[in-house]
Design a protein around this motif. Structure first.
Motif, PDB file in Angstrom:
ATOM      1  N   ASN A   1       3.941  12.416   4.130  1.00  0.00           N
ATOM      2  CA  ASN A   1       4.045  13.455   4.871  1.00  0.00           C
ATOM      3  C   ASN A   1       5.012  12.587   6.359  1.00  0.00           C
ATOM      4  O   ASN A   1       5.360  11.142   6.054  1.00  0.00           O
ATOM      5  CB  ASN A   1       2.915  13.599   5.897  1.00  0.00           C
ATOM      6  N   SER A   2       5.018  13.416   7.585  1.00  0.00           N
ATOM      7  CA  SER A   2       6.197  12.576   7.966  1.00  0.00           C
ATOM      8  C   SER A   2       5.725  13.168   9.768  1.00  0.00           C
ATOM      9  O   SER A   2       5.899  14.208   9.927  1.00  0.00           O
ATOM     10  CB  SER A   2       7.896  12.309   7.912  1.00  0.00           C
TER      11      SER A   2
ATOM     12  N   LEU B   1      -7.039   8.588  11.900  1.00  0.00           N
ATOM     13  CA  LEU B   1      -5.249   8.781  11.913  1.00  0.00           C
ATOM     14  C   LEU B   1      -4.768   9.632  11.787  1.00  0.00           C
ATOM     15  O   LEU B   1      -5.470  10.725  11.853  1.00  0.00           O
ATOM     16  CB  LEU B   1      -5.470   8.814   9.644  1.00  0.00           C
ATOM     17  N   ASP B   2      -3.843   9.575  12.442  1.00  0.00           N
ATOM     18  CA  ASP B   2      -2.217  10.681  12.761  1.00  0.00           C
ATOM     19  C   ASP B   2      -2.387  11.420  11.564  1.00  0.00           C
ATOM     20  O   ASP B   2      -1.999  12.977  11.193  1.00  0.00           O
ATOM     21  CB  ASP B   2      -1.765  10.393  13.352  1.00  0.00           C
ATOM     22  N   VAL B   3      -2.477  11.074  10.286  1.00  0.00           N
ATOM     23  CA  VAL B   3      -1.623  11.843   9.036  1.00  0.00           C
ATOM     24  C   VAL B   3      -3.258  10.704   7.816  1.00  0.00           C
ATOM     25  O   VAL B   3      -3.234  10.166   7.521  1.00  0.00           O
ATOM     26  CB  VAL B   3      -0.374  10.792   8.420  1.00  0.00           C
ATOM     27  N   ASN B   4      -4.089  11.818   7.774  1.00  0.00           N
ATOM     28  CA  ASN B   4      -4.354  11.112   6.331  1.00  0.00           C
ATOM     29  C   ASN B   4      -3.783  11.473   5.116  1.00  0.00           C
ATOM     30  O   ASN B   4      -3.911  13.456   4.534  1.00  0.00           O
ATOM     31  CB  ASN B   4      -5.754  12.098   6.434  1.00  0.00           C
ATOM     32  N   LEU B   5      -3.545  10.653   4.224  1.00  0.00           N
ATOM     33  CA  LEU B   5      -2.415  11.443   3.104  1.00  0.00           C
ATOM     34  C   LEU B   5      -3.284  11.639   1.699  1.00  0.00           C
ATOM     35  O   LEU B   5      -2.381  12.116   1.077  1.00  0.00           O
ATOM     36  CB  LEU B   5      -1.962  10.597   3.087  1.00  0.00           C
TER      37      LEU B   5
ATOM     38  N   GLY C   1      -6.465   7.609   2.427  1.00  0.00           N
ATOM     39  CA  GLY C   1      -8.012   8.127   2.961  1.00  0.00           C
ATOM     40  C   GLY C   1      -8.618   8.473   4.172  1.00  0.00           C
ATOM     41  O   GLY C   1      -8.298   7.131   4.909  1.00  0.00           O
ATOM     42  N   SER C   2      -9.150   8.831   4.796  1.00  0.00           N
ATOM     43  CA  SER C   2     -10.365   8.639   6.119  1.00  0.00           C
ATOM     44  C   SER C   2     -10.930   7.407   6.017  1.00  0.00           C
ATOM     45  O   SER C   2     -11.826   6.740   5.237  1.00  0.00           O
ATOM     46  CB  SER C   2     -11.340   9.573   6.345  1.00  0.00           C
TER      47      SER C   2
ATOM     48  N   GLY D   1       0.686   1.261  10.128  1.00  0.00           N
ATOM     49  CA  GLY D   1       0.467   1.840  11.844  1.00  0.00           C
ATOM     50  C   GLY D   1       1.868   1.949  12.319  1.00  0.00           C
ATOM     51  O   GLY D   1       2.706   0.775  11.179  1.00  0.00           O
ATOM     52  N   CYS D   2       2.296   2.251  12.651  1.00  0.00           N
ATOM     53  CA  CYS D   2       3.919   1.898  13.234  1.00  0.00           C
ATOM     54  C   CYS D   2       3.805   2.847  14.720  1.00  0.00           C
ATOM     55  O   CYS D   2       3.362   3.824  14.843  1.00  0.00           O
ATOM     56  CB  CYS D   2       5.227   3.155  12.276  1.00  0.00           C
ATOM     57  N   THR D   3       4.974   2.011  15.272  1.00  0.00           N
ATOM     58  CA  THR D   3       4.994   2.061  16.737  1.00  0.00           C
ATOM     59  C   THR D   3       6.697   2.533  17.339  1.00  0.00           C
ATOM     60  O   THR D   3       7.862   2.108  16.604  1.00  0.00           O
ATOM     61  CB  THR D   3       4.606   1.183  17.526  1.00  0.00           C
TER      62      THR D   3
END
Length: 118
Positions: free
Chosen positions: A44-45, A66-70, A59-60, A18-20
């Motif tokens: 991804n970005s 999740l904003d991005v599921n890698l 993963g889910s 998680g990033c803010t």
């Protein structure tokens, strides 16, 4: 650049980062994932507006948006590099049970190749 030195995606465990964005404008935040031998797996970005938080997951995870599921596939001993276009980005990482969504352990995020206390 920051490094999550241990990244796991297994049958039940997922790594979540998680990033803010603490900056006054939008920034790009991304995650690149590497396997046990150091080979690039995926990445991804996203463009993140000021004050917003994003979640990247391997993963889910139930009950986690999740904003991005890698979608890394199985990784037992990988690592991730977290990058941002701004300097006021705060990140944390943890392991979570994919089925229950329950976090199980915090993970270290190192800045370049130093850890807290170095």
């Amino acid at each position: 650049m920051r490094t999550v030195p241990v990244l796991i995606n297994g049958a039940s465990l997922r790594t979540v980062i998680g990033c803010t964005n603490g900056d006054t404008g939008s920034v790009t935040i991304g995650v690149d994932v590497y396997g046990a031998a150091g080979a690039y797996v995926t990445g991804n970005s996203l463009t993140v507006s000021a004050g917003s938080t994003v979640l990247f997951g391997t993963g889910s995870v139930t009950d986690m948006s999740l904003d991005v599921n890698l979608a890394t596939g199985i990784i037992s001993k990988g690592h991730a590099r977290v990058f941002a276009s701004g300097s006021k980005v705060l990140c944390s990482a943890f392991l979570a049970d994919g089925a229950s969504g329950v976090p199980s352990a915090s993970l270290t995020i190192a800045k370049k190749f130093s850890q807290k206390g170095d």
